[in-house]
Design a protein around this motif. Structure first.
Motif, short mmCIF file in Angstrom:
data_model
loop_
_atom_site.label_atom_id
_atom_site.label_comp_id
_atom_site.label_asym_id
_atom_site.label_seq_id
_atom_site.Cartn_x
_atom_site.Cartn_y
_atom_site.Cartn_z
N LEU A 73 0.54 -1.06 -0.03
CA LEU A 73 -0.04 0.25 -0.05
C LEU A 73 0.75 1.11 -0.26
O LEU A 73 2.26 1.22 0.60
CB LEU A 73 -0.70 0.28 1.33
CG LEU A 73 -2.37 -0.86 1.38
CD1 LEU A 73 -2.62 -0.64 2.78
CD2 LEU A 73 -3.28 -0.12 0.00
N SER A 74 0.11 2.29 -0.60
CA SER A 74 1.39 3.50 -0.64
C SER A 74 0.24 4.95 -0.85
O SER A 74 -0.39 5.49 1.11
CB SER A 74 1.86 3.62 -1.67
OG SER A 74 3.31 5.03 -1.69
N CYS A 75 -0.30 5.22 -1.28
CA CYS A 75 -1.21 5.92 -1.01
C CYS A 75 -2.65 6.29 -0.08
O CYS A 75 -3.54 6.97 -0.24
CB CYS A 75 -1.62 6.89 -2.95
SG CYS A 75 -2.39 6.28 -3.68
N GLU A 76 -3.41 5.09 -1.16
CA GLU A 76 -4.48 4.90 0.06
C GLU A 76 -5.19 5.59 -0.58
O GLU A 76 -6.33 6.13 -0.38
CB GLU A 76 -4.28 4.95 1.48
CG GLU A 76 -3.27 3.19 1.81
CD GLU A 76 -3.84 3.13 3.10
OE1 GLU A 76 -4.97 3.10 3.21
OE2 GLU A 76 -3.22 3.81 4.28
N GLY B 157 -5.65 5.80 -4.40
CA GLY B 157 -5.93 5.38 -5.80
C GLY B 157 -5.16 5.93 -6.56
O GLY B 157 -5.79 6.36 -8.13
N VAL B 158 -4.62 6.61 -6.43
CA VAL B 158 -4.20 7.22 -7.27
C VAL B 158 -2.36 7.05 -8.26
O VAL B 158 -1.24 7.38 -9.05
CB VAL B 158 -3.75 8.94 -6.74
CG1 VAL B 158 -4.82 9.48 -6.91
CG2 VAL B 158 -2.82 9.07 -5.76
N CYS B 159 -1.68 5.56 -7.31
CA CYS B 159 -0.17 5.76 -7.64
C CYS B 159 -0.33 4.16 -8.02
O CYS B 159 0.90 3.66 -8.87
CB CYS B 159 0.27 5.52 -6.06
SG CYS B 159 0.43 4.26 -5.22
N GLY B 160 -1.56 3.53 -7.76
CA GLY B 160 -1.50 1.80 -8.88
C GLY B 160 -0.67 0.71 -7.85
O GLY B 160 0.11 0.04 -8.01
N THR B 161 0.19 1.53 -6.17
CA THR B 161 1.42 0.20 -6.08
C THR B 161 0.32 -0.69 -5.38
O THR B 161 0.47 -2.14 -5.45
CB THR B 161 1.40 1.13 -4.61
OG1 THR B 161 2.36 2.31 -4.94
CG2 THR B 161 1.73 -0.55 -3.86
N CYS B 162 -1.64 -0.93 -4.95
CA CYS B 162 -1.53 -1.76 -4.73
C CYS B 162 -2.77 -2.51 -5.61
O CYS B 162 -3.34 -3.58 -5.44
CB CYS B 162 -2.91 -1.38 -3.67
SG CYS B 162 -3.70 0.00 -3.85
N LEU C 101 -8.38 -1.45 -7.42
CA LEU C 101 -7.39 -0.87 -6.73
C LEU C 101 -8.00 -1.00 -5.23
O LEU C 101 -8.36 -0.08 -5.00
CB LEU C 101 -6.53 0.10 -7.12
CG LEU C 101 -5.92 0.80 -8.04
CD1 LEU C 101 -5.65 1.84 -9.04
CD2 LEU C 101 -4.66 0.12 -7.75
N CYS D 242 -7.80 0.10 -2.79
CA CYS D 242 -7.69 0.78 -1.43
C CYS D 242 -8.19 2.03 -1.10
O CYS D 242 -9.15 2.47 -0.67
CB CYS D 242 -5.93 1.70 -1.54
SG CYS D 242 -5.51 2.61 -2.88
#
Ligand code: FES
Length: 329
Positions: A276-279, A281-286, A314, A316
């Motif tokens: 997880l990163s931004c939580e 819905g903007v970074c795509g990590t999850c 996503l 998150c």
């Protein structure tokens, strides 16, 4: 970007080597490695996650030209609507402090071989866009840059824009809200008709980005030629949210996602190691693969085409339109 609880993955220790005012309310921060090792290489458009005081993690684009210096440079806008990240960096991080960051990641890379790149930056969105413009100039690839802001005093890195080496000085345009009418951005003219070899890149406040992207769509541009990086997620209406189930394809395990809970946190609570990163819905990590069921996409990361495929979501921020989502985990 705002993220209250997660920690950065693949962490690096860096020292705050310098703090510099780049414009009104915009702080430039230079980060050097603590150990005698080089910082990982990156490409134009990349960002890092920065762990901040108060157990916050924020994402910042790197704005120097890749390969130019043995340090990372980020720019941080003091945003009064911030939930704490920009405030923490402005007020609590000082020169000499040690910070934990992630290795650079890039969800906003330049297309490998377009005839021409058309770049739009709104405000602090100049950071990845400047890096792209300098890379394109270095590679002698054609581009046009439009940098928009409320006032020159609030626009960082203007000198760098004007100093980009290029055989065509008309490639960079600065548009200031409080400037003369003739220099205001005409989005339709700046974007122009779609072409197979043209790619558009935009970063800035959500309203600015939506204006650019929607204008391009009206002009007939295909989604595959529109590239964007959002700073923060759009407000999401959650009052009508209902519970749903997640089924894990590999094991058949069923996990309930409660009405007030994110799918990501339901998975974490069930013991899954979900990055997880931004939580927001903007970074795509999850991003997680979907095997069956229909996601309720609420992110700003996936394109419409990717959403319509319903083969990933996503967790998150996104939920489910069906009572169960089967995830490829
Ligand atoms: Fe950034 Fe989900 S954590 S999109």
């Amino acid at each position: 970007m705002e993220m209250p609880t997660s920690s950065v993955s693949s962490s690096l220790q860096v020292r705050v080597a310098a703090r510099t005012w780049l414009a009104d309310d915009i702080l430039g921060v230079e980060l050097t490695p603590v150990a005698h090792t080089a910082l990982p290489a990156f490409e134009a458009g990349a960002h890092i996650d920065v762990q901040l005081p108060g157990d916050l993690v924020r994402q910042y684009s790197l704005y120097q030209l890749p390969g130019d210096t043995p340090r990372y440079r980020i720019a941080v806008l003091r945003d009064p609507r911030s939930r704490g990240g920009s405030f923490a960096l402005h007020e609590h991080v000082q020169e000499g402090d040690i910070l934990t960051i992630s290795a650079p990641r890039n969800h906003f890379a330049l297309h490998s071989g377009p005839e021409k790149s058309i770049l739009f930056a709104g405000g602090i969105g100049i950071t990845p866009i400047l890096c792209m413009a300098e890379q394109l100039a270095r590679d002698k690839r054609p581009y046009t840059l439009h940098y928009c802001g409320r006032a020159l005093s609030r626009m960082a890195l203007i000198d760098r824009i004007q100093g980009i080496a290029s055989p065509d000085a008309s490639h960079a345009h600065v548009h200031v809200d409080d400037g003369p009418t003739e220099q205001q951005l005409d989005a339709r003219a700046a974007i122009g008709a779609p072409s197979a070899g043209h790619h558009l890149y935009v970063c800035g406040p959500t309203g600015f980005m939506d204006h650019i992207l929607n204008t391009a769509r009206e002009l007939g541009w295909q989604e595959t030629h529109l590239h964007r990086e959002y700073f923060a997620g759009a407000p999401i209406e959650t009052s009508g949210d209902e519970r749903f189930d997640i089924e894990i394809k590999s094991t058949g395990e069923v996990i309930e996602v409660a009405a007030g809970q994110s799918a990501a946190h339901a998975l974490l609570d069930a013991g899954f190691d979900l990055p997880l990163s931004c939580e927001q819905g903007v970074c795509g990590t999850c991003m997680t693969k979907v095997h069956a069921g229909v996601p309720d996409h609420r992110d700003l990361y996936l394109t419409d085409e990717e959403r319509n495929r319903n083969d990933c979501f996503l967790p998150c921020c996104s939920r489910a339109r069906t009572s169960r989502l089967v995830l490829d985990l």
